[in-house]
Design an enzyme around this catalytic site. Structure first.
Site, PDB file in Angstrom:
ATOM      1  N   PRO A  71       3.931  -9.374  -5.895  1.00 25.80           N
ATOM      2  CA  PRO A  71       5.078 -10.077  -6.456  1.00 25.80           C
ATOM      3  C   PRO A  71       4.735 -11.522  -6.782  1.00 25.80           C
ATOM      4  CG  PRO A  71       5.358  -9.736  -4.098  1.00 25.80           C
ATOM      5  CD  PRO A  71       4.166  -8.933  -4.512  1.00 25.80           C
ATOM      6  N   GLU A  72       5.302 -12.020  -7.875  1.00 21.04           N
ATOM      7  CA  GLU A  72       5.091 -13.392  -8.290  1.00 21.04           C
ATOM      8  C   GLU A  72       6.390 -14.162  -8.090  1.00 21.04           C
ATOM      9  OE1 GLU A  72       2.999 -13.611 -12.065  1.00 21.04           O
ATOM     10  OE2 GLU A  72       2.108 -11.642 -11.733  1.00 21.04           O
ATOM     11  N   HIS A 122       8.361   3.824   6.077  1.00 23.08           N
ATOM     12  CA  HIS A 122       7.381   2.779   6.365  1.00 23.08           C
ATOM     13  C   HIS A 122       8.045   1.533   6.954  1.00 23.08           C
ATOM     14  CE1 HIS A 122       4.431   5.235   4.320  1.00 23.08           C
ATOM     15  NE2 HIS A 122       5.213   5.290   3.261  1.00 23.08           N
ATOM     16  N   ARG A 153       1.782  -0.126   2.603  1.00 20.31           N
ATOM     17  CA  ARG A 153       0.339  -0.318   2.737  1.00 20.31           C
ATOM     18  C   ARG A 153      -0.047  -1.249   3.888  1.00 20.31           C
ATOM     19  NH1 ARG A 153      -0.560  -1.170  -3.799  1.00 20.31           N
ATOM     20  NH2 ARG A 153       0.058   0.933  -4.407  1.00 20.31           N
TER      21      ARG A 153
END
Length: 286
Positions: free
Chosen positions: A2-3, A96, A117
């Site tokens: 993400p930016e 998750h 992840r």
């Protein structure tokens, strides 16, 4: 990853849903989610219980939740797939789910950190006098920050022996810009990603900075860019700026300006997307 626009969308959601709430319980469900907190999950949770979250803050891609009156903040690393979600307390746990933060009020919602992840995580840090977690004190201001110094940025660009895209991604010069929005701003500015920074005049660098701001503000209006289910806001909703991209991810599609097929080139273990006609490559030796 993400930016700035994606992180700002999350920050705004957290400001609405968790600012001012007192923490009642913290569950750390995976040790990697607190690996940046050296004392471990039990210490992380114990130090947060009873604390009140202040207004979430952001610099560039970095997001943190100050603890009111304590001089410490919870820094959020979203990594490749991290999500900060505000969910009903009775909602089923995500597959998750890594950290769960419950509050001592009757709002009926809790804060969850979900990370497929496990590259991201939460950690507790002391603040600098400027109110930043100490580990990100070196990060430059971002282009949407009212205190961003355009003159200093231009001088740094001219002095730096680099290329323009490398400089845009250098978080010590300007924060918040990543691969997607760098390619988009360069397309709008008609600049090739390998253009040497020393060749940029003050008007040209100001124009590029304006395009960086414009593309980020446009992304903010539609919730950021989502290419898959891994980036969502705090309500689990995707952003829609990918539908407006002019360069990134559009290999072999016609340029929206001239119709020339967009090209993709490997670049620093990533890809650069550009129009070979609108964004002419610099001459050898330039």
């Amino acid at each position: 990853m993400p930016e700035l626009p994606e992180v700002e969308v999350v920050r705004r959601g957290l400001e609405r849903w968790v600012a001012g709430r007192r923490i009642a319980q913290v569950e750390v469900l995976h040790p990697r989610a607190v690996r940046r907190h050296p004392a471990g999950g039990a210490d992380f949770g114990a130090r947060l219980v009873g604390e009140t979250l202040g207004v979430p803050q952001r610099r560039g891609k970095y997001l943190w939740l100050p603890l009111e009156g304590r001089g410490f903040s919870v820094l959020g690393h979203l990594g490749m797939s991290g999500q900060l979600l505000v969910q009903p307390e009775r909602a089923p746990a995500e597959k998750h789910l890594r950290i769960r933060i419950r509050f001592d009020d009757a709002a009926g919602t809790e804060l969850r950190f979900v990370d497929q992840r496990t590259f991201g995580g939460l950690s507790l840090h002391e603040n600098t006098p400027d109110g930043l977690p100490d580990v990100i004190a070196h990060i430059a201001r971002d282009p949407l920050d009212p205190l961003f110094d355009e003159t200093a940025y231009h001088l740094a660009l001219r002095a730096k022996r680099s290329t323009v895209k490398r400089a845009l991604l250098d978080q010590s010069l300007i924060s918040g810009v990543g691969n997607i929005y760098a390619d988009e701003a360069l397309w709008r500015a008609r600049l090739h990603y390998e253009r040497p920074t020393a060749t940029l005049t003050r008007p040209r660098s100001a124009e590029l900075l304006g395009h960086v701001r414009d593309v980020m503000n446009a992304a903010l209006e539609v919730g950021g860019t989502s290419f898959d289910s891994l980036y969502v806001n705090v309500n689990g909703e995707s952003g829609y700026f990918d539908r407006s991209l002019d360069a990134y991810g559009r290999e072999d599609e016609p340029c929206h300006r001239c119709g020339t097929p967009i090209r993709r080139r490997p670049w620093m273990n990533r890809s650069s997307y550009f129009c070979p006609r609108c964004q002419r490559a610099p001459r050898p030796g330039a």
